[in-house]
Motif scaffolding. Structure first.
Motif, mmCIF file in Angstrom:
data_model
loop_
_atom_site.group_PDB
_atom_site.id
_atom_site.type_symbol
_atom_site.label_atom_id
_atom_site.label_comp_id
_atom_site.label_asym_id
_atom_site.label_seq_id
_atom_site.Cartn_x
_atom_site.Cartn_y
_atom_site.Cartn_z
ATOM 1 N N TRP A 77 14.339 1.669 2.119
ATOM 2 C CA TRP A 77 14.863 2.938 2.627
ATOM 3 C C TRP A 77 14.262 4.107 1.864
ATOM 4 C CZ3 TRP A 77 18.067 -1.008 0.820
ATOM 5 C CH2 TRP A 77 18.882 -1.659 1.750
ATOM 6 N N GLU A 78 14.268 5.261 2.527
ATOM 7 C CA GLU A 78 14.035 6.537 1.854
ATOM 8 C C GLU A 78 15.287 7.384 2.000
ATOM 9 O OE1 GLU A 78 9.215 6.990 2.662
ATOM 10 O OE2 GLU A 78 10.606 8.473 3.472
ATOM 11 N N ALA B 98 0.831 -1.201 0.000
ATOM 12 C CA ALA B 98 0.000 0.000 0.000
ATOM 13 C C ALA B 98 0.872 1.261 0.000
ATOM 14 C CB ALA B 98 -0.924 -0.013 1.218
ATOM 15 N N TYR B 99 1.955 1.239 0.749
ATOM 16 C CA TYR B 99 2.910 2.361 0.789
ATOM 17 C C TYR B 99 3.510 2.610 -0.604
ATOM 18 C CZ TYR B 99 7.696 4.163 1.541
ATOM 19 O OH TYR B 99 8.897 4.842 1.460
ATOM 20 N N LEU B 100 3.934 1.537 -1.291
ATOM 21 C CA LEU B 100 4.495 1.679 -2.637
ATOM 22 C C LEU B 100 3.444 2.200 -3.621
ATOM 23 C CD1 LEU B 100 6.589 -1.621 -2.794
ATOM 24 C CD2 LEU B 100 7.481 0.703 -2.558
ATOM 25 N N TRP B 101 2.206 1.770 -3.436
ATOM 26 C CA TRP B 101 1.108 2.224 -4.295
ATOM 27 C C TRP B 101 0.960 3.739 -4.199
ATOM 28 C CZ3 TRP B 101 -4.522 -0.122 -3.703
ATOM 29 C CH2 TRP B 101 -5.347 0.402 -4.692
ATOM 30 N N TYR C 181 19.598 8.386 5.132
ATOM 31 C CA TYR C 181 18.754 7.231 4.823
ATOM 32 C C TYR C 181 17.856 6.905 6.011
ATOM 33 C CZ TYR C 181 21.652 6.553 0.754
ATOM 34 O OH TYR C 181 22.288 6.749 -0.437
ATOM 35 N N ARG C 182 16.592 6.677 5.702
ATOM 36 C CA ARG C 182 15.627 6.307 6.727
ATOM 37 C C ARG C 182 15.093 4.917 6.417
ATOM 38 N NH1 ARG C 182 11.895 11.649 7.981
ATOM 39 N NH2 ARG C 182 13.522 13.243 7.742
ATOM 40 N N VAL C 183 15.182 4.026 7.373
ATOM 41 C CA VAL C 183 14.649 2.674 7.193
ATOM 42 C C VAL C 183 13.142 2.725 7.402
ATOM 43 C CG1 VAL C 183 14.659 0.309 8.038
ATOM 44 C CG2 VAL C 183 16.803 1.603 7.935
ATOM 45 N N VAL D 222 7.466 -2.507 9.844
ATOM 46 C CA VAL D 222 7.223 -1.317 9.020
ATOM 47 C C VAL D 222 6.982 -0.122 9.938
ATOM 48 C CG1 VAL D 222 5.848 -0.306 7.163
ATOM 49 C CG2 VAL D 222 6.155 -2.790 7.267
ATOM 50 N N ASP D 223 7.687 0.984 9.670
ATOM 51 C CA ASP D 223 7.535 2.212 10.447
ATOM 52 C C ASP D 223 7.283 3.383 9.498
ATOM 53 O OD1 ASP D 223 7.524 4.241 12.273
ATOM 54 O OD2 ASP D 223 9.686 4.171 12.701
#
Length: 533
Positions: free
Chosen positions: A424-425, A252-255, A432-434, A447-448
């Motif tokens: 990561w972002e 859903a996040y990738l969507w 970098y944020r995991v 997932v955070d």
């Protein structure tokens, strides 16, 4: 049209077997068997009672002596009287079966004794004239991903989705027949291979990827080939959730990311599932967006209509006249003139990376894959020749995912699976944020989304709060679970469901009831006109 069957029979008459196709030995125990082309071709996975080795047996219904004579006559008539189809989109197998049927009706001496005999002969004719001859069963088997021949007198190996690497019962023992087979594969792909040009990278009919070498020019064991089979019906994002490659919340996040033109890089080793994941994620792009894909061989398969597909071309020519090569670098530059919303590069490893990052700087969305076993190694590759990406441009690739093929043990049994190890972002400061990681001990994803910089960026872009975006991600997670519960997993059905969702749900809508979700799903099934599964 060429028949390898005729070549093999000629060698057999000379008392030199061309190819050994081993029958199932009595000291092997059948582990699993299934039809590949009922009732003519079957796959059997069997275990040696003595050694415990697993082996793949491609078993075909053989031709009787009278049928073999008719088979050879029909092949001969086809070669003399039938021209290949002008339309490259025509199904080769259907064309050959249709034309062979006409010849059987036209000439009495070609008519088999029964309908059953005729169908068996037509299977072998199509197999050898339009199909892949000795490896036809392997090419038809949907459970096989890769097919490798390492030279003469060595069994052909396959990668099976369930049993992984297996030797088969098929072995080329004649160098000449293997050379002829490589030439046939080259011709089927519309390319050329010879002693002067002994290395080939091409695409076979059906979009299967072919790598081959010819004779002993570069290989000590004679001609070799490896075919990476193209999955005609790609895995959907729901399939990946169902297989455990990622979970519903990451999906859903990738969507939400791809809807908002965020760029994504997928990292991993060979065979890890990078292209499969890329394809599934790219299918989440809004239907009205314009997409341009750039690849060396055609592997991406999207449900979008507004899609331009570019394929690179190697330099070729004869007698001194050569056509220049068209590289990924050339095609990525060309893609910018098409005003795409998304540029998708199948794999970056050269100067095309620089152009892709320049495109991201001008507001285009982007996706790609890259061979790298870690994020650190990927960054080192990107910032070194020949890619030469400046570190200040790296945040333009917003999200990074590392996928890996791993072996897990459950209930005393081990199996190979694919997992998204980390997401990561990269924020504007280069930090970098995991966002998500897979925990192997428990086989779960942590997932955070509260750590997401991109969700805040999307919220500012839309003029809404971060909570609204998080609420929408949760809503889409529920919708993906609904698709899974209802058995809507096929690529087309999922794509249709996503289109209907885009039409009827917005970020500012506070609540979407389960009835509304089911209505969206019902309309998607009706629009698709196919079974959900």
């Amino acid at each position: 049209m060429v028949s390898l069957k005729a070549n093999s029979k000629k060698e057999e008459k000379e008392n030199e077997p061309a190819v050994i196709v081993e029958p199932l030995p009595p000291d092997y125990r059948v582990v699993e068997e299934y039809w590949v082309k009922e009732p003519y071709a079957k796959a059997v996975i069997a275990e040696s009672i003595r050694t415990g080795e697993l082996k793949y047996f491609a078993l075909e219904e053989p031709l009787r002596k009278d049928e073999l004579s008719l088979y050879e006559k029909i092949v001969s008539f086809l070669e003399r009287e039938v021209d290949p189809p002008d339309d490259p989109e025509v199904d080769r197998t259907e064309f050959v079966v249709k034309e062979a049927g006409k010849l059987i009706r036209k000439y009495k001496r070609l008519r088999p004794a029964s309908e059953e005999s005729k169908n068996r002969i037509l299977y072998h004719v199509a197999r050898d004239v339009a199909g892949f001859g000795y490896i036809h069963v392997l090419m038809l088997d949907p459970h096989i991903e890769d097919i490798s021949c390492n030279g003469v007198r060595t069994p052909i190996y396959i990668w099976h989705r369930k049993y992984e690497s297996l030797p088969t019962n098929i072995t080329f023992v004649s160098e000449r027949v293997l050379d002829d087979f490589i030439v046939k594969l080259a011709h089927m792909s519309g390319r050329h291979i010879s002693s002067a040009h002994p290395i080939l990278d091409a695409t076979l009919p059906g979009k299967h990827r072919l790598a081959a070498t010819f004779m002993r020019e570069v290989s000590t064991s004679g001609s070799t080939f490896c075919i990476r089979k193209f999955r005609e019906v790609p895995f959907s994002i729901v399939d990946l959730v169902n297989m455990g490659t990622l979970n519903d919340l990451i999906a859903a996040y990738l969507w939400v990311l791809v809807e908002n033109k965020m760029s994504i890089m997928i990292l991993g080793g060979t065979g890890a599932g990078k292209t499969t994941t890329l394809n599934a994620v790219a299918s989440l792009i809004r239907p009205e967006m314009k997409i341009v894909t750039v690849e060396e061989t055609a592997e991406i398969n999207l449900p979008h209509e507004n899609w331009v597909q570019f394929i690179s071309r190697e330099e070729f020519g004869f007698s001194g006249a050569k056509a220049r090569s068209i590289t990924l670098f050339d095609l990525v530059k060309t893609s910018l003139r098409y005003r795409p919303d998304y540029i998708i590069v199948g794999e970056i490893r050269g100067e095309e990376a620089y152009v892709l990052f320049q495109a991201l700087a001008t507001g285009h969305g982007g996706m790609s894959t890259m061979h790298a076993d870690s994020l650190d190694y990927a960054i080192k590759r990107l910032t070194s020749p020949p890619m030469n990406i400046s570190k200040i441009y790296l945040p333009l690739m917003n999200a990074w995912m590392h996928i890996e093929r791993i072996t897990i043990t459950k209930g005393g049994k081990t199996k190979s699976v694919r997992r998204i190890r980390t997401v990561w972002e990269l924020d504007d400061n280069g930090e970098y944020r995991v966002i998500a990681e897979w925990l192997p001990d428990d086989n779960v994803f942590l997932v955070d989304l509260n750590n997401s910089f991109l969700i805040e960026k999307i919220a500012r872009k839309k003029g809404i709060g971060k909570g609204d975006v998080l609420r929408e991600i949760e809503r889409r997670r529920q919708f993906i679970n609904l698709l899974l519960r209802e058995g809507v997993t096929s690529y087309r059905a999922v794509a249709s469901s996503i289109r209907e969702y885009y039409k009827r749900v917005s970020y500012v809508k506070r609540e979407v009831t389960s009835i509304e979700m089911l209505t969206i799903l019902s309309r998607a099934k009706k629009a698709t006109g196919v079974s959900a599964r």
